[in-house]
Design a protein around this motif. Structure first.
Motif, short mmCIF file in Angstrom:
data_model
loop_
_atom_site.label_atom_id
_atom_site.label_comp_id
_atom_site.label_asym_id
_atom_site.label_seq_id
_atom_site.Cartn_x
_atom_site.Cartn_y
_atom_site.Cartn_z
N SER A 93 -1.42 -4.40 2.62
CA SER A 93 -0.92 -3.75 3.43
C SER A 93 0.74 -4.26 4.14
N SER B 119 0.58 5.89 -4.99
CA SER B 119 -0.05 5.96 -3.81
C SER B 119 -1.38 4.23 -4.36
N ASN C 100 -4.14 1.09 -3.87
CA ASN C 100 -4.08 0.85 -2.26
C ASN C 100 -4.81 -0.52 -2.77
N SER C 101 -5.57 -1.71 -1.75
CA SER C 101 -6.36 -2.44 -2.28
C SER C 101 -6.70 -2.47 -3.06
N GLU C 102 -7.58 -1.32 -3.69
CA GLU C 102 -8.75 -1.07 -4.32
C GLU C 102 -8.53 -1.31 -5.30
N ARG D 196 -3.54 10.09 -9.52
CA ARG D 196 -2.66 8.73 -8.82
C ARG D 196 -2.04 7.89 -9.58
N THR E 11 1.01 -1.73 0.44
CA THR E 11 0.16 0.47 -0.31
C THR E 11 0.86 1.34 0.42
N GLY E 12 0.50 2.03 -0.83
CA GLY E 12 1.55 3.70 -0.57
C GLY E 12 2.20 2.97 -2.00
#
Length: 128
Positions: free
Chosen positions: A128, A84, A86-88, A66, A14-15
């Motif tokens: 994560s 950036s 993320n899990s989505e 992003r 993540t990130g």
């Protein structure tokens, strides 16, 4: 016929960031729109980011700021820079091109209308 070969998928935290690449070959003269879709298993195919033959770009609201589509004309390649993450954002990502048309919303990923051509898909996993 147009052929597309993708590379650059993988796993990231993540990130983090990833850059997808797609090399386009064959009869590319009529390519008018290029871009990236993604699909989470069991969900709809989602158009994420595009770049036209006139270098006009578009991105889905949830990835604006992003993700960015770009291209290198000299190498007949398009790219998707993803920051950036993320899990989505976890999904299979497909590059695609449209001939004398715009890339459509909501096709079947990998099997769009007859004026579209697709890459093989590459997995992006964000953890994560």
């Amino acid at each position: 016929e147009v052929q597309l070969v993708e590379s650059g998928g993988g796993s990231v935290q993540t990130g983090g960031s990833l850059r997808l690449s797609c090399t386009i070959s064959g009869s590319t003269f009529d390519v008018s729109d290029m871009g990236w879709y993604r699909q989470v298993s069991g969900n709809d195919c989602e158009l994420v980011s595009t770049i036209s033959a006139d270098d006009i770009t578009w991105s889905l609201d949830s990835v604006k700021g992003r993700f960015a589509a770009s291209r290198d004309k000299t190498k007949n390649s398009i790219f998707l820079q993803m920051n950036s993450l993320n899990s989505e954002d976890t999904a299979v990502y497909y590059c695609a091109v449209a001939l004398r048309n715009f890339l459509p919303q909501g096709p079947l990923c990998g099997r769009g209308p007859e004026y579209t051509y697709w890459g093989q898909g590459t997995q992006v996993t964000v953890s994560s």
